[in-house]
Design an enzyme around this catalytic site. Sequence first.
Site, PDB file in Angstrom:
ATOM      1  N   LYS A  53       0.842  -1.203   0.000  1.00  0.00           N
ATOM      2  CA  LYS A  53       0.000   0.000   0.000  1.00  0.00           C
ATOM      3  C   LYS A  53       0.880   1.256   0.000  1.00  0.00           C
ATOM      4  CE  LYS A  53      -3.897  -2.451   1.926  1.00  0.00           C
ATOM      5  NZ  LYS A  53      -4.793  -2.831   3.030  1.00  0.00           N
ATOM      6  N   GLN A  97      -5.042  -1.584   9.168  1.00  0.00           N
ATOM      7  CA  GLN A  97      -4.930  -2.901   8.553  1.00  0.00           C
ATOM      8  C   GLN A  97      -5.570  -3.964   9.454  1.00  0.00           C
ATOM      9  OE1 GLN A  97      -3.859  -3.413   5.470  1.00  0.00           O
ATOM     10  NE2 GLN A  97      -4.137  -5.620   5.586  1.00  0.00           N
ATOM     11  N   ASP A 120     -11.345   2.590   3.280  1.00  0.00           N
ATOM     12  CA  ASP A 120     -11.672   1.170   3.132  1.00  0.00           C
ATOM     13  C   ASP A 120     -13.162   0.972   2.844  1.00  0.00           C
ATOM     14  OD1 ASP A 120      -9.666  -0.788   3.267  1.00  0.00           O
ATOM     15  OD2 ASP A 120      -9.380  -0.488   5.414  1.00  0.00           O
TER      16      ASP A 120
HETATM   17  N1  GUN Z   1      -7.031  -6.945   5.525  1.00  0.00           N
HETATM   18  C1  GUN Z   1      -7.292  -7.694   4.430  1.00  0.00           C
HETATM   19  N2  GUN Z   1      -7.883  -6.940   3.467  1.00  0.00           N
HETATM   20  C2  GUN Z   1      -8.002  -5.695   3.985  1.00  0.00           C
HETATM   21  C3  GUN Z   1      -8.521  -4.485   3.462  1.00  0.00           C
HETATM   22  O1  GUN Z   1      -9.019  -4.382   2.346  1.00  0.00           O
HETATM   23  N3  GUN Z   1      -8.442  -3.413   4.306  1.00  0.00           N
HETATM   24  C4  GUN Z   1      -7.916  -3.499   5.565  1.00  0.00           C
HETATM   25  N4  GUN Z   1      -7.912  -2.403   6.318  1.00  0.00           N
HETATM   26  N5  GUN Z   1      -7.427  -4.609   6.070  1.00  0.00           N
HETATM   27  C5  GUN Z   1      -7.473  -5.707   5.282  1.00  0.00           C
END
Ligand code: GUN
Length: 283
Positions: A53, A97, A120
Site C-alpha cells: 500500500k 490494517q 476502506d
Molecule cells: N485486511 C485484508 N484486506 C483488507 C482491506 O481491504 N483493508 C484493511 N484495512 N485490512 C485488510
Amino acid sequence: MYKIIDGKKIAAELRLKIKSDVSDFKKNTGRDIGLAVVLVGDNQASQIYVRNKIKACEEVGIKSFAYYMPKETSQNELNALISELALDENLHGILVQLPLPEHINSEEALKLIPESKDVDGFSANNIGNLCLNGKSLVACTPNGVMKMLEYEQINLNGKNSVVVGRSNIVGKPMAMLLLNANSTVTVCHSRTVNLKEHCLNADVIVAAVGKAKFITADMVKEGAVVIDVGMNKDENGRLCGDVDFENVKEKCSYISPVPGGVGPMTITMLMYNTYISASRSAN
Ligand code: GUN
C-alpha cells in the site's frame, strides 16, 4: 472461447490515471494528498499488504504516513491514535490494517475513523450510503471487481449474478454494487442449500469464499463470467483462487485469474478512494 480479465493491466492503466489526477490536485490546491496506514502487531501477511500500500502511494504521488504499533498496543492507545489522525487536516484517508490483535475490539476502533476518511469503505455510514445508492467510499475489492467488469464492457443489466460469500468486506458490498448495476443478485454462503443450482443459473459468478478451487466446472453455466476474489494456497503451497481455473475456464466467456486478477485492483482502488476523499474535502 474464453477471455482472461487481466487485472494487472487494468490496475496499471487506472494507476496512471490516478497519478495524473493526484498531480492535478496538487497543482490546483497547492496541497498534498495524505494517507495514514496503521499496522498493529507483526502479522506477516499484513506487513506485506501494508508495504504494498505504501509502495502504491509512492507510485501515484500520495503521501503515506505509516504507524507501526506493537502487538501489545492497548485499545485505548489505538483509539487515541485514530482520534488524533481523524483531526489531522493533512490526512484524507485512514487505513487500519485488519486483522487487529485479538484483544482489540476492531469495531470500536474503526468507528473512530470519520466517514470522509474511511478509504476502506467499512463504516456503517459508507455501507449505508452504498445501499441508498448515494455518494460513498466503496470497499476496495468489490469496487475493483466492478471496474474490471466495466473495463470489459460486460453488461450487467437484468443479468443473474451470484455472489458466493457474505463477508462485510467483500460479499455484502459486492452484492449491493451488482444490484445498483441492475443485476438480479443472489448471495450464497456456507448455509446455502443447492449452491450448485444457484451457480448454474448465474450469468456472473463472483467467488469470495476463501476456499481453494471451491467453484468447479460442473457449477458453471456455458458462457458465464467468473470473477475470482480468492487468495488461497493450493496443495503445493502456491497462490490460488476460489475457482478451479484450469477446468472452469473453458466454460466461461470471461474469467479472472489468480494471481493477476482481482488482487492488483484492490490496492489501486484504495489509491482511488484516497484521491476521491481529497477532492471532496477540497470542494
Ligand atoms: N485486511 C485484508 N484486506 C483488507 C482491506 O481491504 N483493508 C484493511 N484495512 N485490512 C485488510
